[in-house]
Every structure is written in C-alpha cells, then in structure tokens.
Design a protein around this motif. Structure first.
Motif, PDB file in Angstrom:
ATOM      1  N   MET B   1       0.838  -1.181   0.000  1.00 22.03           N
ATOM      2  CA  MET B   1       0.000   0.000   0.000  1.00 22.03           C
ATOM      3  C   MET B   1       0.887   1.250   0.000  1.00 22.03           C
ATOM      4  O   MET B   1       1.899   1.273   0.689  1.00 22.03           O
ATOM      5  CB  MET B   1      -0.864  -0.011   1.268  1.00 22.03           C
ATOM      6  N   ILE B   2       0.544   2.239  -0.804  1.00 18.62           N
ATOM      7  CA  ILE B   2       1.350   3.457  -0.868  1.00 18.62           C
ATOM      8  C   ILE B   2       0.566   4.602  -0.232  1.00 18.62           C
ATOM      9  O   ILE B   2      -0.624   4.769  -0.486  1.00 18.62           O
ATOM     10  CB  ILE B   2       1.685   3.833  -2.326  1.00 18.62           C
ATOM     11  N   LEU B   3       1.242   5.358   0.622  1.00 18.25           N
ATOM     12  CA  LEU B   3       0.622   6.542   1.201  1.00 18.25           C
ATOM     13  C   LEU B   3       1.379   7.751   0.690  1.00 18.25           C
ATOM     14  O   LEU B   3       2.601   7.725   0.590  1.00 18.25           O
ATOM     15  CB  LEU B   3       0.738   6.520   2.733  1.00 18.25           C
ATOM     16  N   THR B   4       0.650   8.824   0.387  1.00 20.19           N
ATOM     17  CA  THR B   4       1.344  10.040   0.000  1.00 20.19           C
ATOM     18  C   THR B   4       0.565  11.251   0.490  1.00 20.19           C
ATOM     19  O   THR B   4      -0.634  11.169   0.744  1.00 20.19           O
ATOM     20  CB  THR B   4       1.549  10.108  -1.530  1.00 20.19           C
ATOM     21  N   GLY B   5       1.263  12.352   0.648  1.00 19.04           N
ATOM     22  CA  GLY B   5       0.615  13.562   1.130  1.00 19.04           C
ATOM     23  C   GLY B   5       1.655  14.551   1.593  1.00 19.04           C
ATOM     24  O   GLY B   5       2.854  14.257   1.616  1.00 19.04           O
ATOM     25  N   ASN B   6       1.199  15.754   1.967  1.00 14.29           N
ATOM     26  CA  ASN B   6       2.158  16.778   2.369  1.00 14.29           C
ATOM     27  C   ASN B   6       2.242  16.923   3.888  1.00 14.29           C
ATOM     28  O   ASN B   6       2.994  17.720   4.396  1.00 14.29           O
ATOM     29  CB  ASN B   6       1.799  18.124   1.717  1.00 14.29           C
ATOM     30  N   ASP B   7       1.452  16.113   4.618  1.00 19.09           N
ATOM     31  CA  ASP B   7       1.410  16.265   6.064  1.00 19.09           C
ATOM     32  C   ASP B   7       1.948  14.984   6.737  1.00 19.09           C
ATOM     33  O   ASP B   7       1.263  13.967   6.778  1.00 19.09           O
ATOM     34  CB  ASP B   7      -0.044  16.535   6.490  1.00 19.09           C
ATOM     35  N   ALA B   8       3.179  15.065   7.208  1.00 19.34           N
ATOM     36  CA  ALA B   8       3.827  13.876   7.780  1.00 19.34           C
ATOM     37  C   ALA B   8       3.071  13.355   9.005  1.00 19.34           C
ATOM     38  O   ALA B   8       2.986  12.144   9.228  1.00 19.34           O
ATOM     39  CB  ALA B   8       5.263  14.200   8.158  1.00 19.34           C
ATOM     40  N   GLN B   9       2.494  14.282   9.779  1.00 17.79           N
ATOM     41  CA  GLN B   9       1.792  13.866  11.009  1.00 17.79           C
ATOM     42  C   GLN B   9       0.559  13.029  10.689  1.00 17.79           C
ATOM     43  O   GLN B   9       0.295  12.018  11.324  1.00 17.79           O
ATOM     44  CB  GLN B   9       1.370  15.100  11.792  1.00 17.79           C
ATOM     45  N   LYS B  10      -0.192  13.485   9.675  1.00 18.40           N
ATOM     46  CA  LYS B  10      -1.413  12.758   9.329  1.00 18.40           C
ATOM     47  C   LYS B  10      -1.088  11.377   8.769  1.00 18.40           C
ATOM     48  O   LYS B  10      -1.824  10.422   9.003  1.00 18.40           O
ATOM     49  CB  LYS B  10      -2.239  13.560   8.317  1.00 18.40           C
ATOM     50  N   ILE B  11       0.030  11.278   8.019  1.00 17.86           N
ATOM     51  CA  ILE B  11       0.437   9.975   7.491  1.00 17.86           C
ATOM     52  C   ILE B  11       0.780   9.048   8.652  1.00 17.86           C
ATOM     53  O   ILE B  11       0.360   7.882   8.681  1.00 17.86           O
ATOM     54  CB  ILE B  11       1.633  10.137   6.535  1.00 17.86           C
ATOM     55  N   ALA B  12       1.506   9.581   9.628  1.00 16.58           N
ATOM     56  CA  ALA B  12       1.880   8.769  10.791  1.00 16.58           C
ATOM     57  C   ALA B  12       0.630   8.331  11.555  1.00 16.58           C
ATOM     58  O   ALA B  12       0.542   7.189  12.025  1.00 16.58           O
ATOM     59  CB  ALA B  12       2.810   9.568  11.692  1.00 16.58           C
ATOM     60  N   LEU B  13      -0.360   9.234  11.637  1.00 18.78           N
ATOM     61  CA  LEU B  13      -1.602   8.922  12.346  1.00 18.78           C
ATOM     62  C   LEU B  13      -2.344   7.793  11.646  1.00 18.78           C
ATOM     63  O   LEU B  13      -2.781   6.826  12.287  1.00 18.78           O
ATOM     64  CB  LEU B  13      -2.485  10.179  12.397  1.00 18.78           C
ATOM     65  N   LEU B  14      -2.420   7.894  10.316  1.00 14.65           N
ATOM     66  CA  LEU B  14      -3.116   6.857   9.540  1.00 14.65           C
ATOM     67  C   LEU B  14      -2.405   5.518   9.720  1.00 14.65           C
ATOM     68  O   LEU B  14      -3.046   4.474   9.889  1.00 14.65           O
ATOM     69  CB  LEU B  14      -3.161   7.245   8.063  1.00 14.65           C
ATOM     70  N   LYS B  15      -1.062   5.572   9.718  1.00 17.12           N
ATOM     71  CA  LYS B  15      -0.295   4.335   9.894  1.00 17.12           C
ATOM     72  C   LYS B  15      -0.606   3.687  11.232  1.00 17.12           C
ATOM     73  O   LYS B  15      -0.802   2.477  11.319  1.00 17.12           O
ATOM     74  CB  LYS B  15       1.199   4.640   9.829  1.00 17.12           C
TER      75      LYS B  15
END
Lengths: 87, 229
Positions: B1-15
């Motif tokens: 699964m690939i995650l992308t975006g400009n907000d590192a915090q939100k990516i970490a939260l989703l993870k």
C-alpha cells in the motif's frame, strides 16, 4: 507520482501482514480439518469465522474491509480509480 | 500500500490507526513496489523496473547475442498466415506476458509488445525472433524508466496520432496517445481501432475521441486528488 514530485509530497509504503485473514465472511464456508489437528469427534469439519488465503472471495473481502475502514476514517474513494482514497 | 501527502503527522496517524486495526509492517520510504523501483532525487522521482528486466533477461539465454538499438525491425511485416507454428508456444506466451508488465515503465516497447501480442494463437519462429529482438533491445538499456521532474508544471498535455489501415490483416487503424502532466509522462496507449475507417479523417476522429476520453478520466482523477490543472 508525478504530482508527488512537483509538490514535494512524502511517499511512504507499508505492508499489511496477513491481510487476507482480516476480511469478514458473509456466507457460511466450511473446510476439512487441516492435517496435524486431531478432531475431537470422528467426523468433524471446520467452519470459517474469518476469511482465509485461497478462498475465492479472499481478495474481495479484504478490499471491502479496507475501503469501509478508510471511508469510516473520513477518506473519500475516487470514482475514477477505486483503489485511490483521498482526504 | 502506498501513502502520500504533504502532512507527515497525518500519514503517521493513519499508519498507527491501520496498525491498530490490521497489524502493518512499516516499510518507510517508497523504494520497491510490485517490481517497480522508485528513487527519490533532489530534482525529481525516478521510476524503473531494472531488476524485473534483468530477471526476465536471465531466463532467456542472451549471452551470445548482441544488444540492439531498436526494439523492432521495420523491414519485417508480421502476419498470422505462416504455417510453421512454434512447438513450444508457452515460452512465447510467457515472455509476452512479462513484457506487457514491463510496459508499465517502458512506453518505448509498448507498440511492439502490443503488436506481438496479437499473434499469441498462431505464433511462429518469425514472431519469436521479433520477441528476441525486443529482449536484445532491453539488454542494451535495462535501467531505462521514467523521470518525474520536480520543477514541472501541473498542466495536462496530449499528443495523439494514428496509423491509418496499418493492420495488414484487418485493415483497421492503430491509435496511439501520450498524456503529459507538465513534463512527466503519465498515460500512453497504442491500440488497434475497433472498426474499419474508410477515410483517414474518419480514423483521425476516432483517435481524437479516444484521447478525449482519456483526458476526461485524468481530469476526474486530478479533481479527486484536489489538483486543479
């Protein structure tokens, strides 16, 4: 990915462990008792409570589970590419 | 699964949410995904299938062959009317299947692979030679792929063309298009048209229509990604 390059987005990847085991089953599926497990009664079969690898519906059930979870988290599923979720 | 975006915090939260629900393995920065190698450079992102290509070339013994500069011999016209069929048709079919997956990062072999895949049911030595030619071409540059520059504009560009009545057996025309987002190639195709066009202008209209459909699809996709081109 072309957009990620220009907008300088982070690109991360992850792997869901044993993803196909997470799917829920809508129908009753039975399997033979696997080798190595001694059945308590002479004639016994197993009823599956969750999806399992090798089932025809395994990939679909996992997809359904994941999309429901992502949509519940507030993500929108793209209509032109069903495997794209945005927020 | 690939995650992308400009907000590192939100990516970490989703993870962490996904890890809580399903147990995930965080693989960090995107590097290798389904045979695609991704390299992030300061000037952009580089994408290729070098490992996949080398493994493909390993299966066929090409040691004695020289690499070739072009994927196809323009002098040879392929057809399905030859009588001496290949004995081992499975090798041919498997190679075509692998080459089709390779076209994900190699639009340069897209046309020839599409052309060769039309002879799967009646493949002869001539077709096999043509596949070997593609492999020899790949041998010369197995690391070629895409580069998505970071200074590119987010603007959709379309180039399309067609070859009127170029199929020798059906007299149908062959469409092709390349779509760019700024300077990055994001979508391409080479496909035989479904119906016979009696005039080249008729075929041009069909090519235009199929390119328009693709533009429409891409613009929906961009809208879903909240990008306004």
């Amino acid at each position: 990915m072309a957009i990620a390059a220009t907008e300088n987005w982070l690109l991360e990847q992850l792997y869901v462990k044993n993803a196909f085991l997470d799917g829920d089953l809508h129908e009753e599926v039975y399997m033979k008792v696997p080798k190595g497990v001694v059945p308590q009664k002479p004639v016994q079969i197993c009823k599956l409570r969750k999806s399992i690898y090798g089932l025809r519906q395994a990939s679909r059930q996992w997809y359904e589970k994941l999309s429901t979870v992502l949509i519940a988290l507030g993500y929108t599923q793209s209509q032109s590419d069903f495997s794209l979720f945005t927020k | 699964m690939i995650l992308t975006g400009n907000d590192a915090q939100k990516i970490a939260l989703l993870k962490s949410l996904l890890d809580h629900l399903f147990k995930i393995k965080d693989l960090g920065q995107l590097k290798f995904f389904l045979g695609l190698e991704v390299t992030r450079l300061r000037k952009g992102i580089f994408l290729n299938q070098r490992k996949y290509t080398l493994e493909l070339l390993d299966v066929v013994d090409l040691l004695g062959f020289k690499s070739s500069n072009t994927p196809m011999d323009p002098q040879i016209k392929l057809n399905s009317k030859e009588s001496h069929l290949l004995e081992d048709i499975f090798i041919f079919r498997r190679l075509i299947g692998q080459l089709i997956y390779l076209t994900n990062t190699r639009p340069d072999i897209h046309f020839v692979v599409n052309h060769l895949s039309q002879f799967l049911s009646a493949s002869t030595m001539t077709h096999y030679q043509a596949v070997l030619r593609v492999l020899r071409y790949l041998k010369g540059n197995p690391g070629w792929g895409f580069f998505f520059p970071s200074d590119s504009l987010l603007q959709l560009k379309d180039f399309h063309d067609l070859d009127w009545a170029s199929c020798l057996e059906t007299y149908r025309s062959v469409n092709s298009f390349c779509m760019f987002l700024g300077d990055s190639l994001i979508s391409w195709r080479s496909k035989k048209q479904h119906t016979i066009s009696r005039f080249s202008s008729e075929a041009e209209y069909r090519a235009l229509a199929s390119a328009t459909c693709e533009i429409q699809r891409l613009s929906y996709l961009l809208r879903d990604l909240h990008i306004v081109p």
